[in-house]
Design a protein around this motif. Structure first.
Motif, PDB file in Angstrom:
ATOM      1  N   GLN A 149       0.832  -1.199   0.000  1.00 43.90           N
ATOM      2  CA  GLN A 149       0.000   0.000   0.000  1.00 43.90           C
ATOM      3  C   GLN A 149       0.866   1.249   0.000  1.00 43.90           C
ATOM      4  N   ALA A 150       2.012   1.144   0.635  1.00 44.37           N
ATOM      5  CA  ALA A 150       2.922   2.294   0.671  1.00 44.37           C
ATOM      6  C   ALA A 150       3.433   2.629  -0.723  1.00 44.37           C
ATOM      7  N   THR A 151       3.710   1.587  -1.516  1.00 51.18           N
ATOM      8  CA  THR A 151       4.176   1.819  -2.891  1.00 51.18           C
ATOM      9  C   THR A 151       3.071   2.453  -3.725  1.00 51.18           C
ATOM     10  N   ALA A 152       1.829   1.979  -3.551  1.00 44.62           N
ATOM     11  CA  ALA A 152       0.704   2.562  -4.283  1.00 44.62           C
ATOM     12  C   ALA A 152       0.538   4.031  -3.922  1.00 44.62           C
ATOM     13  N   SER A 153       0.610   4.346  -2.636  1.00 43.46           N
ATOM     14  CA  SER A 153       0.474   5.737  -2.196  1.00 43.46           C
ATOM     15  C   SER A 153       1.596   6.599  -2.753  1.00 43.46           C
ATOM     16  N   MET A 154       2.795   6.057  -2.771  1.00 46.61           N
ATOM     17  CA  MET A 154       3.940   6.810  -3.282  1.00 46.61           C
ATOM     18  C   MET A 154       3.780   7.114  -4.772  1.00 46.61           C
ATOM     19  N   ARG A 155       3.294   6.141  -5.524  1.00 43.12           N
ATOM     20  CA  ARG A 155       3.108   6.358  -6.962  1.00 43.12           C
ATOM     21  C   ARG A 155       2.054   7.438  -7.221  1.00 43.12           C
ATOM     22  N   ILE A 156       0.972   7.410  -6.479  1.00 43.28           N
ATOM     23  CA  ILE A 156      -0.081   8.402  -6.699  1.00 43.28           C
ATOM     24  C   ILE A 156       0.387   9.790  -6.276  1.00 43.28           C
ATOM     25  N   ARG A 157       1.118   9.871  -5.165  1.00 46.26           N
ATOM     26  CA  ARG A 157       1.642  11.179  -4.761  1.00 46.26           C
ATOM     27  C   ARG A 157       2.560  11.742  -5.839  1.00 46.26           C
ATOM     28  N   ALA A 158       3.397  10.881  -6.408  1.00 44.82           N
ATOM     29  CA  ALA A 158       4.324  11.338  -7.453  1.00 44.82           C
ATOM     30  C   ALA A 158       3.553  11.792  -8.691  1.00 44.82           C
ATOM     31  N   LEU A 159       2.476  11.052  -9.042  1.00 47.08           N
ATOM     32  CA  LEU A 159       1.678  11.415 -10.212  1.00 47.08           C
ATOM     33  C   LEU A 159       0.952  12.736  -9.978  1.00 47.08           C
ATOM     34  N   GLU A 160       0.418  12.909  -8.771  1.00 46.64           N
ATOM     35  CA  GLU A 160      -0.265  14.162  -8.450  1.00 46.64           C
ATOM     36  C   GLU A 160       0.695  15.345  -8.485  1.00 46.64           C
ATOM     37  N   GLN A 161       1.907  15.123  -8.031  1.00 46.58           N
ATOM     38  CA  GLN A 161       2.910  16.198  -8.089  1.00 46.58           C
ATOM     39  C   GLN A 161       3.252  16.543  -9.536  1.00 46.58           C
ATOM     40  N   LEU A 162       3.356  15.516 -10.383  1.00 42.14           N
ATOM     41  CA  LEU A 162       3.669  15.762 -11.792  1.00 42.14           C
ATOM     42  C   LEU A 162       2.557  16.541 -12.481  1.00 42.14           C
ATOM     43  N   LEU A 163       1.313  16.199 -12.159  1.00 46.15           N
ATOM     44  CA  LEU A 163       0.176  16.847 -12.810  1.00 46.15           C
ATOM     45  C   LEU A 163      -0.195  18.170 -12.146  1.00 46.15           C
TER      46      LEU A 163
END
Length: 322
Positions: A42-56
């Motif tokens: 779950q931590a990896t999933a959260s990290m990926r979404i945070r990174a995507l939100e930062q990119l967008l």
């Protein structure tokens, strides 16, 4: 507001894993369930979404007991899925290339008489090769050749479509185009009928728009008839068999019906016979260096010799396993 260059840099940093995680969370409405399906923490999933939100630069989810998409997330979701779909199609295409793949296009009226038996013989030797046969009208085949979606096309010749004028013919075939009627109508005609005598019995003319430019003979027949109908070859042939019309058909489409007596070829004394020229064409002769494509083309060429008269054959120098 981000400048265009900054947006471009951010887009380049986006990866497929982020998009796949975003899509799965949107489906499951849960970080926990999505992580389990993707076999990540779950931590990896959260990290990926945070990174995507930062990119967008926008939030994609409203976090809570049930995870829901924000308005920005709902807007971005179809684009993310489009990227994922394209990536999957690309992977499938690469796998097909590893096994071997051939893609060709043909006029609808010639798929059955030219390709069916040729394909059966070809696949006896190339059982692991993917073969894609597209069918369509002249303009559709030209567009596929133009987009390089197919390697070889079978179309009317010469090609008059301005989209693509540099096609190279491999083989040119001439096929008879007989005028046919049902046997019960032919039985009522004199031995050498005029077209008026024919139209008195069958007032409806069947038009098949597979010509690039309709010959004057076919156009004149339509003008003289009291009524006309435009249909694809299959239903048009059935209409003729029932005695509900007459028309010019390419010989390969009605040869079996004529042999079985379901249709009769007639030759009005005041109407000249017709023919249609078709060709197997490529954008560049270099594609014929692929042995499997050359073999398939040679198999189709064998069927061309059965269907019509070969006017020009440039396949003599093309190697074949046959």
């Amino acid at each position: 507001m981000l400048g265009s260059s900054a947006c471009h840099r951010r887009t380049l940093q986006m990866d497929i894993d982020q998009l796949r995680t975003f899509d799965q969370i949107a489906r499951d409405q849960s970080f926990t369930r999505a992580a389990a399906r993707l076999n990540i923490t779950q931590a990896t999933a959260s990290m990926r979404i945070r990174a995507l939100e930062q990119l967008l630069g926008v939030p994609l989810f409203v976090r809570g007991r049930q995870v829901t998409l924000t308005d920005q997330g709902m807007t971005f979701l179809p684009f993310a899925r489009r990227i994922l779909g394209t990536a999957q199609e690309g992977r499938e295409a690469l796998r097909r290339v590893e096994r071997g793949r051939i893609a060709i296009a043909s006029l609808r009226s010639l798929v059955s008489p030219l390709i069916t038996e040729a394909l059966l013989r070809f696949q006896e030797r190339y059982r692991d090769v993917d073969v894609v046969v597209n069918e369509g009208r002249q303009a559709q085949i030209v567009a596929m050749l133009h987009d390089r979606a197919v390697e070889m096309g079978i179309l009317c010749w010469p090609n008059l479509d301005p989209l693509l004028v540099d096609l190279e013919p491999l083989l040119v075939m001439r096929e008879r185009v007989p005028l046919v009627v049902a046997p019960q109508i032919a039985a009522r005609l004199p031995a050498r009928p005029t077209i008026e005598e024919v139209l008195d019995l069958v007032p409806r003319v069947i038009s098949l728009r597979w010509w690039q430019v309709e010959p004057e003979t076919a156009a004149a027949l339509t003008r003289m008839a009291r009524t006309s109908v435009e249909l694809p070859t299959g239903p048009a042939r059935r209409l003729a068999v029932k005695g509900e019309g007459l028309g010019f058909f390419v010989n390969s489409a009605v040869a079996d019906d004529i042999a079985a007596g379901r249709l009769v070829e007639i030759a009005p004394v005041d109407f000249a016979p017709l023919h249609r020229d078709t060709a197997m064409v490529v954008r560049s002769a270099a594609v014929m260096e692929r042995r499997m494509l050359a073999d398939f083309v040679n198999e189709i060429a064998r069927e061309c010799a059965k269907v019509g008269e070969v006017l020009d054959n440039r396949l003599a120098g093309v190697p074949s396993a046959a």
